[in-house]
Motif scaffolding. Structure first.
Motif, short mmCIF file in Angstrom:
data_model
loop_
_atom_site.label_atom_id
_atom_site.label_comp_id
_atom_site.label_asym_id
_atom_site.label_seq_id
_atom_site.Cartn_x
_atom_site.Cartn_y
_atom_site.Cartn_z
N MET A 40 52.42 -74.12 -4.81
CA MET A 40 52.37 -74.17 -2.87
C MET A 40 52.09 -75.22 -2.10
O MET A 40 52.18 -75.75 -2.49
N HIS A 41 52.45 -74.66 -0.81
CA HIS A 41 53.23 -75.55 -0.12
C HIS A 41 51.87 -75.42 1.77
O HIS A 41 52.15 -74.28 2.11
N ILE A 42 51.04 -75.90 1.48
CA ILE A 42 50.38 -75.40 2.56
C ILE A 42 50.36 -77.01 4.19
O ILE A 42 49.86 -77.99 3.77
N ASP A 43 51.08 -76.52 5.29
CA ASP A 43 51.09 -77.90 6.27
C ASP A 43 50.43 -78.15 6.56
O ASP A 43 48.87 -77.35 6.75
N LYS A 44 49.92 -78.89 7.60
CA LYS A 44 49.62 -79.85 8.17
C LYS A 44 48.59 -79.03 9.33
O LYS A 44 47.50 -79.29 9.79
N GLU A 45 49.39 -78.53 10.48
CA GLU A 45 49.56 -77.95 11.26
C GLU A 45 48.27 -76.26 10.85
O GLU A 45 47.31 -75.98 11.60
N LEU A 46 48.75 -75.70 10.13
CA LEU A 46 47.71 -74.69 9.27
C LEU A 46 46.42 -75.30 9.04
O LEU A 46 45.64 -74.23 9.80
N ILE A 47 46.44 -76.18 8.27
CA ILE A 47 45.16 -76.51 8.23
C ILE A 47 43.94 -76.59 9.55
O ILE A 47 42.98 -76.78 9.91
N ASN A 48 45.14 -77.50 10.13
CA ASN A 48 44.74 -78.16 11.20
C ASN A 48 43.85 -76.77 12.30
O ASN A 48 43.19 -77.22 13.34
N ALA A 49 44.39 -75.97 11.71
CA ALA A 49 44.51 -75.06 12.97
C ALA A 49 43.53 -74.00 12.41
O ALA A 49 42.71 -73.22 12.94
N CYS A 50 43.60 -73.76 11.11
CA CYS A 50 42.19 -73.89 10.21
C CYS A 50 41.17 -74.39 10.56
O CYS A 50 39.70 -73.17 10.70
N LEU A 51 41.17 -75.68 10.89
CA LEU A 51 40.33 -76.06 10.92
C LEU A 51 39.71 -75.79 13.04
O LEU A 51 37.97 -76.85 12.80
N GLU A 52 40.21 -75.76 13.67
CA GLU A 52 39.69 -75.00 15.10
C GLU A 52 39.77 -73.90 14.82
O GLU A 52 39.26 -73.06 16.09
N ASN A 53 39.06 -73.04 14.17
CA ASN A 53 38.71 -71.75 14.18
C ASN A 53 39.71 -70.62 14.37
O ASN A 53 39.37 -69.32 14.54
N ASP A 54 41.39 -71.06 14.21
CA ASP A 54 41.83 -69.59 14.81
C ASP A 54 41.66 -68.77 13.37
O ASP A 54 42.40 -69.38 12.22
N ARG A 55 41.37 -67.65 14.21
CA ARG A 55 41.72 -66.42 12.86
C ARG A 55 42.57 -66.58 12.00
O ARG A 55 42.67 -66.20 10.94
N LEU A 56 43.70 -66.40 13.10
CA LEU A 56 45.15 -65.96 12.43
C LEU A 56 45.51 -66.94 11.85
O LEU A 56 46.20 -66.50 10.58
N ALA A 57 45.18 -68.67 11.49
CA ALA A 57 45.41 -68.90 10.71
C ALA A 57 44.79 -69.07 9.78
O ALA A 57 45.38 -68.94 8.55
N GLN A 58 43.56 -68.72 9.73
CA GLN A 58 42.80 -68.67 8.19
C GLN A 58 43.75 -67.14 7.54
O GLN A 58 43.17 -67.70 6.43
N ASN A 59 43.60 -66.35 8.40
CA ASN A 59 43.83 -65.90 7.17
C ASN A 59 45.81 -66.15 7.03
O ASN A 59 45.36 -64.99 5.79
N SER A 60 46.18 -66.80 7.60
CA SER A 60 47.06 -66.66 6.90
C SER A 60 46.86 -67.32 5.68
O SER A 60 48.20 -67.56 4.79
N LEU A 61 46.75 -68.32 5.47
CA LEU A 61 45.62 -69.62 4.93
C LEU A 61 45.29 -68.67 3.49
O LEU A 61 45.04 -68.69 2.12
N TYR A 62 44.83 -67.72 3.63
CA TYR A 62 43.96 -66.29 2.51
C TYR A 62 44.73 -65.35 1.73
O TYR A 62 45.23 -65.77 0.96
N LYS A 63 45.75 -65.93 2.96
CA LYS A 63 46.61 -64.26 2.27
C LYS A 63 47.96 -65.24 1.11
O LYS A 63 48.17 -65.36 0.04
N LEU A 64 47.84 -66.89 1.61
CA LEU A 64 48.72 -67.50 0.82
C LEU A 64 48.18 -67.81 -0.82
O LEU A 64 49.01 -68.71 -1.49
#
Length: 185
Positions: free
Chosen positions: A1-25
């Motif tokens: 499982m690879h989670i890139d830094k950009e996705l983590i940073n977007a989640c930290l900024e409360n980006d709901r789409l990024a959080q949804n993407s992380l959830y799916k991953l």
């Protein structure tokens, strides 16, 4: 499982789409852990949602350059599941844990996968018939790879009690398998 830094940073900024993407991953990985410890998919799903909320809440604590993200979320998942176990144990005396082997990593034909899934379900049902604490120790030791010292701390028992529960689980599972083998013959 690879989670890139950009996705983590977007989640930290409360980006709901990024959080949804992380959830799916992470969904199937986390669900494979949750289903081992819960009676059914609904309670496993409830646990998974709690785990994911904890991951999002503590995502700022994750060292992107340090440990793997998969190991980090596994630790959160197992700790959350153990906390739930302790809470449920205080509320009721008969909590059942289950185990499902992760066959996705194995390379088998379709027939072999079907047989492996049937065997996994059978083993999961056998484990669910163990006493709750015995099942918990078995799952933590045999499936998740924890040492007796860690299990003892998690479940607030002695190391020798952890070893006894593991031995008891093995004896009961072997006896059940032997009984099934004799029934088939």
């Amino acid at each position: 499982m690879h989670i890139d830094k950009e996705l983590i940073n977007a989640c930290l900024e409360n980006d709901r789409l990024a959080q949804n993407s992380l959830y799916k991953l992470v969904f199937s990985y986390l669900m494979s852990h949750c289903i081992r410890y819960k009676k059914d998919y609904q309670t496993a799903g409830n646990s998974l949602n709690g785990i994911f909320l904890k991951i999002l809440t503590h995502l700022g604590d994750y060292d992107v350059e340090g440990s793997s993200f998969q190991a980090w979320i596994k630790r959160i998942a197992v700790n959350q599941l153990i906390d739930e176990y302790r809470k449920e144990e205080r509320e009721k005396k008969h909590l059942v844990f289950e185990e499902k082997l992760n066959s996705n990593e194995l390379n088998h034909s379709s027939y072999d996968r079907q047989m492996l899934e049937m065997e996994s379900e059978y083993l999961r049902r056998m484990i669910s018939e163990l006493p709750p604490k015995t099942a918990a120790v078995f799952n933590l030791y045999a499936i998740d790879g924890y040492k007796h010292k860690e299990i003892a701390e998690m479940l607030d028992i002695s190391i020798n009690t952890s070893k006894w529960h593991l031995s008891d689980a093995r004896k009961k599972l072997q006896a059940r398998l032997e009984l099934e083998k004799n029934t088939i013959e």
